[in-house]
Design an enzyme around this catalytic site. Sequence first.
Site, PDB file in Angstrom:
ATOM      1  N   ASP A  63      69.679  52.659 -17.641  1.00  0.00           N
ATOM      2  CA  ASP A  63      70.400  53.233 -16.732  1.00  0.00           C
ATOM      3  C   ASP A  63      69.349  54.369 -16.155  1.00  0.00           C
ATOM      4  O   ASP A  63      69.376  55.499 -17.232  1.00  0.00           O
ATOM      5  CB  ASP A  63      71.749  53.716 -17.236  1.00  0.00           C
ATOM      6  CG  ASP A  63      72.325  54.652 -16.215  1.00  0.00           C
ATOM      7  OD1 ASP A  63      71.910  54.675 -15.246  1.00  0.00           O
ATOM      8  OD2 ASP A  63      73.763  54.902 -16.228  1.00  0.00           O
ATOM      9  N   ASP A 106      64.160  52.674   5.966  1.00  0.00           N
ATOM     10  CA  ASP A 106      63.867  52.908   7.453  1.00  0.00           C
ATOM     11  C   ASP A 106      65.142  53.979   7.756  1.00  0.00           C
ATOM     12  O   ASP A 106      65.003  54.655   8.743  1.00  0.00           O
ATOM     13  CB  ASP A 106      64.128  51.659   8.307  1.00  0.00           C
ATOM     14  CG  ASP A 106      65.396  50.913   8.041  1.00  0.00           C
ATOM     15  OD1 ASP A 106      65.898  50.787   7.162  1.00  0.00           O
ATOM     16  OD2 ASP A 106      65.844  50.509   9.206  1.00  0.00           O
ATOM     17  N   TYR A 159      73.294  58.031   2.979  1.00  0.00           N
ATOM     18  CA  TYR A 159      72.394  57.142   2.102  1.00  0.00           C
ATOM     19  C   TYR A 159      70.871  57.485   2.620  1.00  0.00           C
ATOM     20  O   TYR A 159      70.125  57.596   1.775  1.00  0.00           O
ATOM     21  CB  TYR A 159      73.041  55.653   2.898  1.00  0.00           C
ATOM     22  CG  TYR A 159      71.884  54.880   2.331  1.00  0.00           C
ATOM     23  CD1 TYR A 159      71.667  53.997   1.202  1.00  0.00           C
ATOM     24  CD2 TYR A 159      70.669  54.366   3.296  1.00  0.00           C
ATOM     25  CE1 TYR A 159      70.766  53.271   0.578  1.00  0.00           C
ATOM     26  CE2 TYR A 159      69.690  53.417   3.271  1.00  0.00           C
ATOM     27  CZ  TYR A 159      69.689  52.886   1.864  1.00  0.00           C
ATOM     28  OH  TYR A 159      68.942  51.979   1.206  1.00  0.00           O
ATOM     29  N   GLN A 213      68.082  42.203  -5.135  1.00  0.00           N
ATOM     30  CA  GLN A 213      67.452  41.143  -4.138  1.00  0.00           C
ATOM     31  C   GLN A 213      65.926  41.224  -4.416  1.00  0.00           C
ATOM     32  O   GLN A 213      65.334  40.220  -4.460  1.00  0.00           O
ATOM     33  CB  GLN A 213      67.673  41.590  -2.731  1.00  0.00           C
ATOM     34  CG  GLN A 213      69.005  41.593  -2.209  1.00  0.00           C
ATOM     35  CD  GLN A 213      69.059  41.645  -0.645  1.00  0.00           C
ATOM     36  OE1 GLN A 213      68.791  40.730  -0.008  1.00  0.00           O
ATOM     37  NE2 GLN A 213      69.220  42.854  -0.288  1.00  0.00           N
TER      38      GLN A 213
END
Length: 288
Positions: free
Chosen positions: A38, A104, A127, A12
């Site tokens: 990569d 965040d 994550y 994105q």
Amino acid sequence: MAAILITGAHGQLGNELKVVSKNFYGYDYIFTDIDTLDLTNPKQTEDFIKRNRPDWIINCAAYNLVDKAESEPEAAMLVNGTAVKNIADVIKGSECRFIHISSDYVYDGLSNVPYNENSVPNPVSAYGRSKLAGEKYALLHHGSMIIRTSWLYSSFGNNFVKTILSHAREKESLKVVYDQVGTPTYAADLAGAIMKIVSGVIRNQFALNAGIYNYSNEGVCSWYDFAEEIIHLAGLACQVNPVLSKEYQTAAKRPAFSVMDKNKIKDNYGIQIPNWRTSLAKCMKLLK
Ligand SMILES: NC(=O)c1ccc[n+]([C@@H]2O[C@H](COP(=O)([O-])OP(=O)(O)OC[C@H]3O[C@@H](n4cnc5c(N)ncnc54)[C@H](OP(=O)(O)O)[C@@H]3O)[C@@H](O)[C@H]2O)c1
């Protein structure tokens, strides 16, 4: 001519940087993604950076599957942590500037006032822990700027906006959580802010002050409010029903509150940030 390497360019933010870069000409852009570079491969990363000698690296590459990361934390850590170390190891001590994007989700969500860059990170998910590890690796290099962003969406790629639109076209009602509060970020705005900083530093308008910065759009909402606005702007009739997170179980825990204070990036670089509703409307026009 300054060379700017953008990694993770099929994503994105990478795609939005491709669009925005057309307004910032006179630089030599190198766009890569896993098919050409990569970053989890240290040798490939070293060879590529040494061969192309970028003045700037903007790292948009990431493992963003927040729920899947709970069952495969090593995969998340490899891209969000180790790959960042691979970059930092090559450029450490050099004049190369490094902009690395974080999240965040390094915050724990227990605050009820916006998090600033001095707030102590305390991720509540695999994550978030992998993104925090990436920050620490990026900071091994003295010229690194980390930008924490939240709830990213774009006309490119998959994201919450597109998921809500596709469900809302098929269903009469949707359940969306209203006890997780934060701020959406239009990736086009973030890309514009990044290029304003890069070009401003190159033209000696201001110095790059290494360290951590928060960036999202302005304003505050829950995922429920966000979904409501998407459906409203799309002119769809789907009803959005608010639910509590405990009624909508996901593998990963998410911060209940992740609103970020953006004064540092605004003050240091003269960045003006649009309200999330204004930016969502712009993105929705592109999606129509
Ligand atoms: N998306 C969000 O809601 C969100 C929220 C907060 C922060 N952020 C952060 O913002 C940044 C940009 O996010 P985004 O949404 O633009 O990400 P994205 O759309 O998922 O794009 C990331 C890109 O990185 C690529 N990639 C994965 N592994 C790689 C590797 N080993 N080497 C090189 N490239 C690799 C991905 O390829 P594949 O698709 O083939 O894996 C993908 O094209 C990331 O740091 C992300 O963590 C995102």
